[in-house]
Design a protein around this motif. Structure first.
Motif, PDB file in Angstrom:
ATOM      1  N   ASP A   1       6.357  12.838  -0.503  1.00 20.11           N
ATOM      2  CA  ASP A   1       5.210  12.040  -0.914  1.00 20.11           C
ATOM      3  C   ASP A   1       4.782  12.622  -2.262  1.00 20.11           C
ATOM      4  OD1 ASP A   1       2.633  11.071  -1.450  1.00 20.11           O
ATOM      5  OD2 ASP A   1       2.141  10.875   0.673  1.00 20.11           O
TER       6      ASP A   1
ATOM      7  N   THR B   1       0.856  -1.187   0.000  1.00 17.98           N
ATOM      8  CA  THR B   1       0.000   0.000   0.000  1.00 17.98           C
ATOM      9  C   THR B   1       0.899   1.246   0.000  1.00 17.98           C
ATOM     10  OG1 THR B   1      -0.061   0.295   2.408  1.00 17.98           O
ATOM     11  CG2 THR B   1      -1.733  -1.157   1.471  1.00 17.98           C
ATOM     12  N   GLY B   2       0.292   2.393  -0.229  1.00 21.38           N
ATOM     13  CA  GLY B   2       1.045   3.637  -0.170  1.00 21.38           C
ATOM     14  C   GLY B   2       1.553   3.925   1.234  1.00 21.38           C
ATOM     15  N   VAL B   3       0.704   3.691   2.236  1.00 19.44           N
ATOM     16  CA  VAL B   3       1.128   3.933   3.616  1.00 19.44           C
ATOM     17  C   VAL B   3       2.285   3.009   3.991  1.00 19.44           C
ATOM     18  CG1 VAL B   3       0.417   3.671   6.032  1.00 19.44           C
ATOM     19  CG2 VAL B   3      -1.005   4.980   4.458  1.00 19.44           C
TER      20      VAL B   3
ATOM     21  N   GLU C   1       5.366  17.080   1.245  1.00 16.14           N
ATOM     22  CA  GLU C   1       4.337  16.635   0.312  1.00 16.14           C
ATOM     23  C   GLU C   1       3.913  17.864  -0.481  1.00 16.14           C
ATOM     24  OE1 GLU C   1       1.225  14.279   2.050  1.00 16.14           O
ATOM     25  OE2 GLU C   1      -0.127  14.737   0.400  1.00 16.14           O
TER      26      GLU C   1
ATOM     27  N   THR D   1      -1.731   3.137  -5.613  1.00 17.62           N
ATOM     28  CA  THR D   1      -3.170   2.933  -5.471  1.00 17.62           C
ATOM     29  C   THR D   1      -3.943   3.985  -6.272  1.00 17.62           C
ATOM     30  OG1 THR D   1      -2.697   2.198  -3.226  1.00 17.62           O
ATOM     31  CG2 THR D   1      -4.977   2.784  -3.709  1.00 17.62           C
ATOM     32  N   LYS D   2      -3.361   5.168  -6.425  1.00 14.27           N
ATOM     33  CA  LYS D   2      -4.054   6.284  -7.055  1.00 14.27           C
ATOM     34  C   LYS D   2      -3.855   6.210  -8.585  1.00 14.27           C
ATOM     35  CE  LYS D   2      -5.019   7.323  -2.832  1.00 14.27           C
ATOM     36  NZ  LYS D   2      -4.251   8.200  -1.969  1.00 14.27           N
TER      37      LYS D   2
ATOM     38  N   SER E   1      -1.768  17.635   0.758  1.00 10.50           N
ATOM     39  CA  SER E   1      -2.993  16.838   0.796  1.00 10.50           C
ATOM     40  C   SER E   1      -4.199  17.747   1.018  1.00 10.50           C
ATOM     41  CB  SER E   1      -2.923  15.836   1.952  1.00 10.50           C
ATOM     42  OG  SER E   1      -2.593  14.559   1.478  1.00 10.50           O
TER      43      SER E   1
ATOM     44  N   MET F   1      -4.086  -1.843  -4.848  1.00  5.86           N
ATOM     45  CA  MET F   1      -3.370  -1.151  -3.781  1.00  5.86           C
ATOM     46  C   MET F   1      -1.878  -1.352  -4.042  1.00  5.86           C
ATOM     47  SD  MET F   1      -5.837   0.018  -1.782  1.00  5.86           S
ATOM     48  CE  MET F   1      -4.873   0.665  -0.415  1.00  5.86           C
ATOM     49  N   MET F   2      -1.095  -0.286  -3.936  1.00 11.22           N
ATOM     50  CA  MET F   2       0.342  -0.407  -4.184  1.00 11.22           C
ATOM     51  C   MET F   2       1.068   0.844  -3.715  1.00 11.22           C
ATOM     52  SD  MET F   2       2.854   0.922  -6.257  1.00 11.22           S
ATOM     53  CE  MET F   2       3.724   0.783  -7.772  1.00 11.22           C
TER      54      MET F   2
ATOM     55  N   TRP G   1      -8.593   8.262  -4.640  1.00  9.06           N
ATOM     56  CA  TRP G   1      -8.780   8.991  -5.893  1.00  9.06           C
ATOM     57  C   TRP G   1      -7.790   8.396  -6.885  1.00  9.06           C
ATOM     58  CZ3 TRP G   1      -4.012  11.435  -6.628  1.00  9.06           C
ATOM     59  CH2 TRP G   1      -3.275  11.738  -5.472  1.00  9.06           C
TER      60      TRP G   1
ATOM     61  N   LEU H   1       5.428   4.559   2.635  1.00  8.98           N
ATOM     62  CA  LEU H   1       5.886   5.685   3.460  1.00  8.98           C
ATOM     63  C   LEU H   1       6.519   5.172   4.748  1.00  8.98           C
ATOM     64  CD1 LEU H   1       2.834   7.972   2.807  1.00  8.98           C
ATOM     65  CD2 LEU H   1       5.211   8.721   2.534  1.00  8.98           C
TER      66      LEU H   1
ATOM     67  N   THR I   1       2.532  11.369  -4.478  1.00  9.33           N
ATOM     68  CA  THR I   1       1.330  10.723  -4.999  1.00  9.33           C
ATOM     69  C   THR I   1       0.566  11.652  -5.956  1.00  9.33           C
ATOM     70  OG1 THR I   1       1.208   9.386  -3.015  1.00  9.33           O
ATOM     71  CG2 THR I   1      -0.785   9.528  -4.330  1.00  9.33           C
TER      72      THR I   1
ATOM     73  N   PHE J   1      -0.231  14.375   4.356  1.00 12.84           N
ATOM     74  CA  PHE J   1      -1.347  13.416   4.347  1.00 12.84           C
ATOM     75  C   PHE J   1      -1.628  12.942   5.784  1.00 12.84           C
ATOM     76  CE2 PHE J   1      -2.605   8.846   3.357  1.00 12.84           C
ATOM     77  CZ  PHE J   1      -3.812   9.145   2.742  1.00 12.84           C
TER      78      PHE J   1
ATOM     79  N   ALA K   1       1.874   6.615  -3.739  1.00 10.73           N
ATOM     80  CA  ALA K   1       0.811   5.633  -3.511  1.00 10.73           C
ATOM     81  C   ALA K   1       0.288   5.261  -4.903  1.00 10.73           C
ATOM     82  CB  ALA K   1      -0.294   6.223  -2.643  1.00 10.73           C
TER      83      ALA K   1
HETATM   84  C1  LIG Z   1      -3.693   7.679  -0.704  1.00  7.26           C
HETATM   85  C2  LIG Z   1      -2.467   8.353  -0.268  1.00  7.26           C
HETATM   86  C3  LIG Z   1      -1.509   7.669   0.481  1.00  7.26           C
HETATM   87  C4  LIG Z   1      -1.704   6.267   0.973  1.00  7.26           C
HETATM   88  O1  LIG Z   1      -1.895   5.315  -0.020  1.00  7.26           O
HETATM   89  P1  LIG Z   1      -2.663   3.929   0.309  1.00  7.26           P
HETATM   90  O2  LIG Z   1      -2.356   3.087  -0.860  1.00  7.26           O
HETATM   91  O3  LIG Z   1      -4.112   4.283   0.473  1.00  7.26           O
HETATM   92  O4  LIG Z   1      -2.066   3.387   1.575  1.00  7.26           O
HETATM   93  C5  LIG Z   1      -0.358   8.349   0.806  1.00  7.26           C
HETATM   94  N1  LIG Z   1      -0.173   9.631   0.460  1.00  7.26           N
HETATM   95  C6  LIG Z   1      -1.080  10.321  -0.256  1.00  7.26           C
HETATM   96  C7  LIG Z   1      -0.813  11.728  -0.628  1.00  7.26           C
HETATM   97  C8  LIG Z   1      -2.254   9.708  -0.639  1.00  7.26           C
HETATM   98  O5  LIG Z   1      -3.176  10.405  -1.311  1.00  7.26           O
END
Ligand SMILES: *Cc1c(COP(=O)(O)O)cnc(C)c1O
Length: 392
Positions: free
Chosen positions: A179, A82-84, A150, A203-204, A154, A213-214, A331, A87, A181, A108, A201
């Motif tokens: 970050d 996941t993104g978290v 970031e 995931t976005k 966010s 999720m990644m 998103w 991080l 993302t 974030f 992330a």
């Molecule tokens: C969504 C997001 C994350 C976390 O990503 P996940 O895959 O949901 O864990 C981290 N930083 C930012 C800026 C994000 O928008």
């Protein structure tokens, strides 16, 4: 070779062969001799793409990591579920008990939570600084090891002056982690602006279809070795099917971001002219905090923007009336989204706005349908107000 061309060729195997790298589902990789087993173990010490054991990733994860490294203009990337997790893993690579981390106040919220809980418990101390700071002298301590940024922020999208901030941090011997993302490597490359580590992330926008999720952390220079060691020692990788889906998403990253960006800017501009709206937050709008930095350092905007409505505006009924914008977190998928936000909550250098706020993600729908949807929701809310006034 242009970036669009590289997107279409990431992970290409030798020919004849399939256009996409195969999904290799494996824990054990079998050898017929001890010598072959030993040679593979030795080779993977210097080459992250050697197929040696499932925990070090298999073919699609290796191809995806190389794609992210190219997108981010870095030297090596490591993948996380996941993104978290990306991080968290990247922070663990550089921080230990007694160290101090400086965090941009607009980070974030889940990142802030991780630092405040896990890092604090581990004996890392921390402080926050405002997004427009480029001189850290008032915030650093002799123990400061890392600055976490970031940009854009966010939910509120303030754009930092990353080259100036990185120069200041590096003079002090402090590394900078971003970050990324929002920019996802396509719109913005923090490593090229001076950062040492960049986290996305996936995931976005990398996955891009709301079904993966990644997370990925990419580093350059001296920041690579600790990140690689941490990823390997802690057993972080991405499963082959997730890596495959993410790599498939990346093929259209540029095309999708073009449409997301056009739709969001058109909607943001349209919203700014509405009487129910006090302020629109979008890094491409003139006068937005840090918009000049964004114009200088980035190659376009994504599908996100936030809106502050006039005090007393019926935000929840408005959001409920939207048909094409579903309510949801996250998103970066093809679909439009909306959700109430309060970016100032939890921040040290900001006070809450007078009116309610929402964040929107403009999807790939036709802009005229999205505007018609918002128009209908504004009219429905105004009609309800009118009825109340009439009967009250
Ligand atoms: C969504 C997001 C994350 C976390 O990503 P996940 O895959 O949901 O864990 C981290 N930083 C930012 C800026 C994000 O928008």
């Amino acid at each position: 070779m242009q970036r669009e061309t590289r997107l279409a060729h990431y992970g290409r195997q030798s020919l004849p062969g399939p256009a996409n790298p195969p999904v290799v589902r494996a824990s054990t990789i079998l050898h017929d001799t001890v010598a072959s087993y030993r040679a593979t173990k030795a080779a993977r010490e210097t080459d992250d793409s050697v197929l040696s054991y499932g925990r070090r990733g298999t073919t699609p994860a290796h191809a995806l990591a190389e794609a992210v490294t190219d997108l981010e203009a870095g030297e090596a990337s490591f993948l996380y579920p996941t993104g978290v997790a990306a991080l968290a893993g990247a922070l663990q690579a550089y921080l230990g008990a007694g160290d101090h981390i400086l965090i941009v106040d607009t980070v974030f919220p889940a990142t802030r939570s991780y630092c405040e809980t896990v890092l604090r418990r581990q004996g890392v101390t921390m402080g926050y600084f405002p997004w427009d700071c480029t001189d850290l002298s008032a915030y650093v301590t002799p123990q400061t090891r890392l600055v976490l940024v970031e940009s854009p922020a966010s939910q509120s999208f303030e754009v930092m002056d990353l080259p100036a901030l990185c120069a200041d941090a590096h003079v002090r011997g402090v590394i900078v982690m971003a970050d990324n993302t929002y920019g996802s490597g396509w719109l913005y490359q923090p490593l090229a602006l001076g950062c040492d580590v960049s986290v996305i992330a996936g995931t976005k926008y990398l996955g891009g279809h709301a079904d993966v999720m990644m997370g990925a952390a990419c580093a350059r220079g001296a920041a690579v070795a600790p990140l690689r060691a941490q990823a390997h020692i802690s057993g972080q990788t991405l499963a082959p099917d997730e890596a495959y889906a993410c790599l498939r998403g990346i093929r259209t990253l540029g095309l999708r971001l073009e449409r997301h960006g056009e739709n969001a800017l058109a909607l943001a501009t349209w919203c700014a002219a509405r009487p129910e709206v006090t302020r629109v937050l979008h890094p491409g709008l003139p006068g937005h905090p840090g918009a000049d930095h964004w114009r200088r350092d980035a190659r376009g905007c994504n599908g996100l923007f936030s809106v502050e409505f006039t005090p007393g505006f019926a935000l929840e009924p408005f959001l409920d009336h939207l048909q094409l914008f579903a309510i949801g977190s996250s998103w970066g998928g093809f679909e439009s989204l909306a959700m109430p936000v309060s970016p100032a909550s939890g921040r040290q250098f900001e006070t809450a706005p007078a009116g309610p706020m929402a964040r929107f993600h403009a999807g790939l729908e036709h802009i005229s349908d999205l505007i018609a949807d918002m128009t209908a929701a504004f009219e429905a809310v105004a009609g309800a107000d009118h009825q109340c006034a009439g009967t009250g």
